[in-house]
Scaffold this motif. Sequence first.
Motif, PDB file in Angstrom:
ATOM      1  N   PHE A  42      25.985  33.269 -24.884  1.00  0.00           N
ATOM      2  CA  PHE A  42      25.738  32.828 -23.438  1.00  0.00           C
ATOM      3  C   PHE A  42      24.115  31.930 -23.457  1.00  0.00           C
ATOM      4  O   PHE A  42      24.946  30.814 -22.369  1.00  0.00           O
ATOM      5  CB  PHE A  42      25.380  34.604 -22.402  1.00  0.00           C
ATOM      6  CG  PHE A  42      24.542  34.199 -20.840  1.00  0.00           C
ATOM      7  CD1 PHE A  42      26.174  34.649 -20.548  1.00  0.00           C
ATOM      8  CD2 PHE A  42      23.770  34.089 -20.675  1.00  0.00           C
ATOM      9  CE1 PHE A  42      25.872  34.565 -18.892  1.00  0.00           C
ATOM     10  CE2 PHE A  42      23.565  34.615 -19.275  1.00  0.00           C
ATOM     11  CZ  PHE A  42      25.118  34.166 -18.491  1.00  0.00           C
ATOM     12  N   SER A  43      23.466  32.254 -23.424  1.00  0.00           N
ATOM     13  CA  SER A  43      22.288  31.459 -23.225  1.00  0.00           C
ATOM     14  C   SER A  43      22.312  30.083 -24.301  1.00  0.00           C
ATOM     15  O   SER A  43      22.181  29.292 -23.024  1.00  0.00           O
ATOM     16  CB  SER A  43      20.839  31.667 -23.685  1.00  0.00           C
ATOM     17  OG  SER A  43      20.401  33.524 -22.834  1.00  0.00           O
ATOM     18  N   GLY A  44      23.053  30.234 -25.517  1.00  0.00           N
ATOM     19  CA  GLY A  44      23.403  28.556 -25.950  1.00  0.00           C
ATOM     20  C   GLY A  44      24.481  27.219 -25.590  1.00  0.00           C
ATOM     21  O   GLY A  44      24.218  26.436 -25.000  1.00  0.00           O
ATOM     22  N   SER A  45      25.053  28.376 -24.715  1.00  0.00           N
ATOM     23  CA  SER A  45      26.412  27.865 -24.030  1.00  0.00           C
ATOM     24  C   SER A  45      25.835  26.625 -22.795  1.00  0.00           C
ATOM     25  O   SER A  45      25.812  25.752 -22.463  1.00  0.00           O
ATOM     26  CB  SER A  45      27.253  28.140 -24.216  1.00  0.00           C
ATOM     27  OG  SER A  45      27.209  29.403 -22.933  1.00  0.00           O
ATOM     28  N   ILE A  46      24.800  27.683 -22.415  1.00  0.00           N
ATOM     29  CA  ILE A  46      24.142  27.387 -21.042  1.00  0.00           C
ATOM     30  C   ILE A  46      23.273  26.190 -21.370  1.00  0.00           C
ATOM     31  O   ILE A  46      23.204  25.175 -20.740  1.00  0.00           O
ATOM     32  CB  ILE A  46      23.291  28.173 -20.054  1.00  0.00           C
ATOM     33  CG1 ILE A  46      24.935  29.011 -19.308  1.00  0.00           C
ATOM     34  CG2 ILE A  46      22.977  27.894 -18.907  1.00  0.00           C
ATOM     35  CD1 ILE A  46      24.275  30.563 -19.093  1.00  0.00           C
ATOM     36  N   VAL A  65      32.231  35.099 -22.387  1.00  0.00           N
ATOM     37  CA  VAL A  65      32.754  35.877 -23.799  1.00  0.00           C
ATOM     38  C   VAL A  65      31.402  36.281 -24.092  1.00  0.00           C
ATOM     39  O   VAL A  65      31.081  37.549 -24.569  1.00  0.00           O
ATOM     40  CB  VAL A  65      33.296  35.254 -25.094  1.00  0.00           C
ATOM     41  CG1 VAL A  65      33.014  36.141 -26.374  1.00  0.00           C
ATOM     42  CG2 VAL A  65      34.614  34.692 -24.680  1.00  0.00           C
ATOM     43  N   GLY A  66      30.421  35.555 -24.004  1.00  0.00           N
ATOM     44  CA  GLY A  66      28.609  35.772 -24.435  1.00  0.00           C
ATOM     45  C   GLY A  66      28.058  37.129 -23.646  1.00  0.00           C
ATOM     46  O   GLY A  66      27.209  38.271 -23.434  1.00  0.00           O
ATOM     47  N   GLY A  67      28.737  36.520 -22.021  1.00  0.00           N
ATOM     48  CA  GLY A  67      28.123  38.057 -21.304  1.00  0.00           C
ATOM     49  C   GLY A  67      28.688  39.098 -21.386  1.00  0.00           C
ATOM     50  O   GLY A  67      28.079  40.034 -21.544  1.00  0.00           O
ATOM     51  N   LEU A  68      29.859  39.746 -22.085  1.00  0.00           N
ATOM     52  CA  LEU A  68      30.631  40.524 -22.761  1.00  0.00           C
ATOM     53  C   LEU A  68      30.100  40.895 -23.809  1.00  0.00           C
ATOM     54  O   LEU A  68      29.348  42.644 -23.551  1.00  0.00           O
ATOM     55  CB  LEU A  68      31.930  39.849 -22.442  1.00  0.00           C
ATOM     56  CG  LEU A  68      32.722  39.903 -20.964  1.00  0.00           C
ATOM     57  CD1 LEU A  68      34.172  39.392 -21.403  1.00  0.00           C
ATOM     58  CD2 LEU A  68      33.421  40.936 -19.695  1.00  0.00           C
TER      59      LEU A  68
END
Length: 91
Positions: A42-46, A65-68
């Motif tokens: 999540f954070s890495g993709s942002i 997907v990271g959030g899920l």
Amino acid sequence: ATWNTATVYQLFHSVALLGLAAQGEAVKPLAGQLMAVGTAMFSGSIYCLCLGIGPKPLLGPTTPVGGLLMIGGWIVVGLGNSFPSSSRKTD
């Protein structure tokens, strides 16, 4: 996607991971694994999207997907010891 969102979620979940680690076997390791991988995705993709690093078509779907996965970690924490653990001794 903003840098601030990524840092807040990363900070919040890093504190949660420290709390899970402090509890030891009280909570399933799966919760920590889901939170760790979910936070990285999540954070890495942002972070990558904000910096313009990497392919946007791949990074865009990575964030939810990271959030899920992070949500899944909280669900496992919420269930606590509802399910038997393979590491527990049965008498």
